[in-house]
Motif scaffolding. Structure first.
Motif, PDB file in Angstrom:
ATOM      1  N   THR A 273       0.788  -1.237   0.000  1.00 43.09           N
ATOM      2  CA  THR A 273       0.000   0.000   0.000  1.00 43.09           C
ATOM      3  C   THR A 273       0.818   1.284   0.000  1.00 43.09           C
ATOM      4  O   THR A 273       0.279   2.346  -0.328  1.00 43.09           O
ATOM      5  CB  THR A 273      -0.929   0.035   1.226  1.00 43.09           C
ATOM      6  N   GLN A 274       2.098   1.209   0.344  1.00 45.60           N
ATOM      7  CA  GLN A 274       2.913   2.410   0.480  1.00 45.60           C
ATOM      8  C   GLN A 274       3.960   2.483  -0.626  1.00 45.60           C
ATOM      9  O   GLN A 274       4.372   1.451  -1.164  1.00 45.60           O
ATOM     10  CB  GLN A 274       3.633   2.420   1.841  1.00 45.60           C
ATOM     11  N   PRO A 275       4.386   3.700  -0.986  1.00 51.82           N
ATOM     12  CA  PRO A 275       5.516   3.806  -1.914  1.00 51.82           C
ATOM     13  C   PRO A 275       6.737   3.089  -1.343  1.00 51.82           C
ATOM     14  O   PRO A 275       6.924   3.022  -0.127  1.00 51.82           O
ATOM     15  CB  PRO A 275       5.763   5.322  -1.997  1.00 51.82           C
ATOM     16  N   ILE A 276       7.571   2.554  -2.217  1.00 53.62           N
ATOM     17  CA  ILE A 276       8.750   1.813  -1.782  1.00 53.62           C
ATOM     18  C   ILE A 276       9.710   2.740  -1.040  1.00 53.62           C
ATOM     19  O   ILE A 276      10.043   3.828  -1.523  1.00 53.62           O
ATOM     20  CB  ILE A 276       9.463   1.153  -2.972  1.00 53.62           C
ATOM     21  N   THR A 277      10.123   2.311   0.137  1.00 51.12           N
ATOM     22  CA  THR A 277      11.191   2.991   0.870  1.00 51.12           C
ATOM     23  C   THR A 277      12.433   2.127   0.759  1.00 51.12           C
ATOM     24  O   THR A 277      12.475   1.019   1.291  1.00 51.12           O
ATOM     25  CB  THR A 277      10.821   3.191   2.347  1.00 51.12           C
ATOM     26  N   LEU A 278      13.420   2.626   0.033  1.00 52.43           N
ATOM     27  CA  LEU A 278      14.627   1.838  -0.197  1.00 52.43           C
ATOM     28  C   LEU A 278      15.494   1.789   1.055  1.00 52.43           C
ATOM     29  O   LEU A 278      15.594   2.764   1.806  1.00 52.43           O
ATOM     30  CB  LEU A 278      15.427   2.415  -1.357  1.00 52.43           C
TER      31      LEU A 278
END
Length: 350
Positions: A273-278
């Protein structure tokens, strides 16, 4: 209000944008001056993500210039820079100012109080359990704000000035704070060292090979079990020291607005559900070089003081020291001085 921001990294830049948008004045001071060079040359601070726009914080040439006339001081730089900044601040701060440490690490608030006491100065020192903002610098004068947390714990040293500390934080950042009993409770509420330890340890070769990897998708079931086992040690220590803290599961739930669930399940929901956090693409990262000596080590020392075993915390410290080929305990320049001054459980509960 006029706020002096100590530091010029992602959280400092994000805080400047956030505070200016809320109608406050922000003054940035970078101890080296390198990170504010573009802003000092006239470039605007460009924020994207949760806050968008161009902002023009003032840039101070010295710590004294930043602090003079400030109503509040926000320490917003990695813990390995706290001692240098606190030492510079200690001779300039005055009693009508309030210091906010974002986030409180390595018992640094107690160290600053010790330094101020040498001058006979007392003022509210507010410790936050975590940063209000999650952000990443994307350029010399650019920052991307990924999260504005809705709930953050805080405490004020000394306790009797707690009302003043809470009121100031509400004025600056909005009413998103829960006041807890002591600065020690805040120190034990910061779960970044434990979560970063598990993620970095289990993905160390990805970091070393500069791979692009998403943190949520790599918080697998095994990593989740490790995280919950590490968290059990933190919770046991808090209980032995007589303070109440949220579980890591509760922290993730409040931060991201997801159900309280096993951490691997939480990670799965975030990945969907969330943008990818690298994750870090280098081993030269705060996940290890800041959080191990300034996050894990203090809890190991507190465990020794309270006679609470912290085997996973200690194993993390030892394994990362072996991976880096040096004793990471030596990187902590705050804790040894505090221990040498005879820090006691009574002082930590003040």
């Amino acid at each position: 209000m006029r706020v002096a921001i100590m530091g010029a990294g992602a959280v400092a830049f994000a805080s400047a944008a956030f505070l200016i948008e809320r109608g406050h004045e922000a003054v940035l001071w970078s101890p080296s001056g390198r990170s504010t060079a573009a802003l000092a040359a006239g470039q605007p601070l460009v924020s994207e993500g949760k806050i968008t726009g161009e902002f023009r914080p003032e840039i101070a040439a010295s710590c004294e210039a930043a602090l003079v006339g400030a109503d509040a001081v926000l320490i917003a730089l990695p813990a390995n820079g706290h001692k240098l900044v606190m030492d510079a601040m200690a001779s300039v701060l005055v009693p009508d100012q309030v210091v906010v440490i974002s986030s409180h690490a390595s018992l640094g608030g107690f160290y600053l109080a010790q330094r101020l006491a040498e001058r006979g100065v007392e003022l509210p020192i507010v410790g936050l359990s975590t940063t209000v903002l999650r952000a990443r610098r994307t350029g010399e004068a650019q920052v991307k704000i990924a999260t504005i947390r809705s709930k953050v714990d805080l405490a004020t040293l000394p306790k009797r000035l707690g009302g003043r500390g809470l009121a100031l934080c509400n004025t600056l950042f909005g009413e998103r704070f829960r006041q807890v009993d002591s600065l020690l409770a805040v120190a034990l509420s910061n779960v970044n060292p434990q979560s970063h330890m598990a993620l970095a340890l289990c993905n160390f070769t990805r970091m070393e090979k500069a791979e692009a990897w998403g943190q949520s998708e790599h918080m697998t079931a095994s990593v989740g079990r490790l995280l919950e086992a590490i968290d059990a040690e933190r919770l046991a220590l808090a209980s032995a020291l007589g303070v109440t803290v949220r579980t890591m599961r509760e922290h993730y739930s409040l931060t991201y607005g997801v159900p309280d669930a096993p951490l691997s399940e939480t990670a799965r929901m975030l990945a969907e559900t969330q943008p990818i956090t690298l994750g870090p693409a280098t081993i030269d990262t705060r996940y290890t070089l800041e959080d191990v000596p300034f996050g894990l080590l203090p809890l190991i020392e507190l465990g020794r003081m309270a006679n609470v075993p912290m085997p996973l915390h200690k194993a993390g410290l030892d394994i990362f020291s072996a991976l880096y080929g040096r004793d990471l305990t030596l990187d902590n320049d705050i804790l040894p001085q505090m221990m040498a001054a005879g820090l006691s459980r009574e002082q930590l509960s003040a």
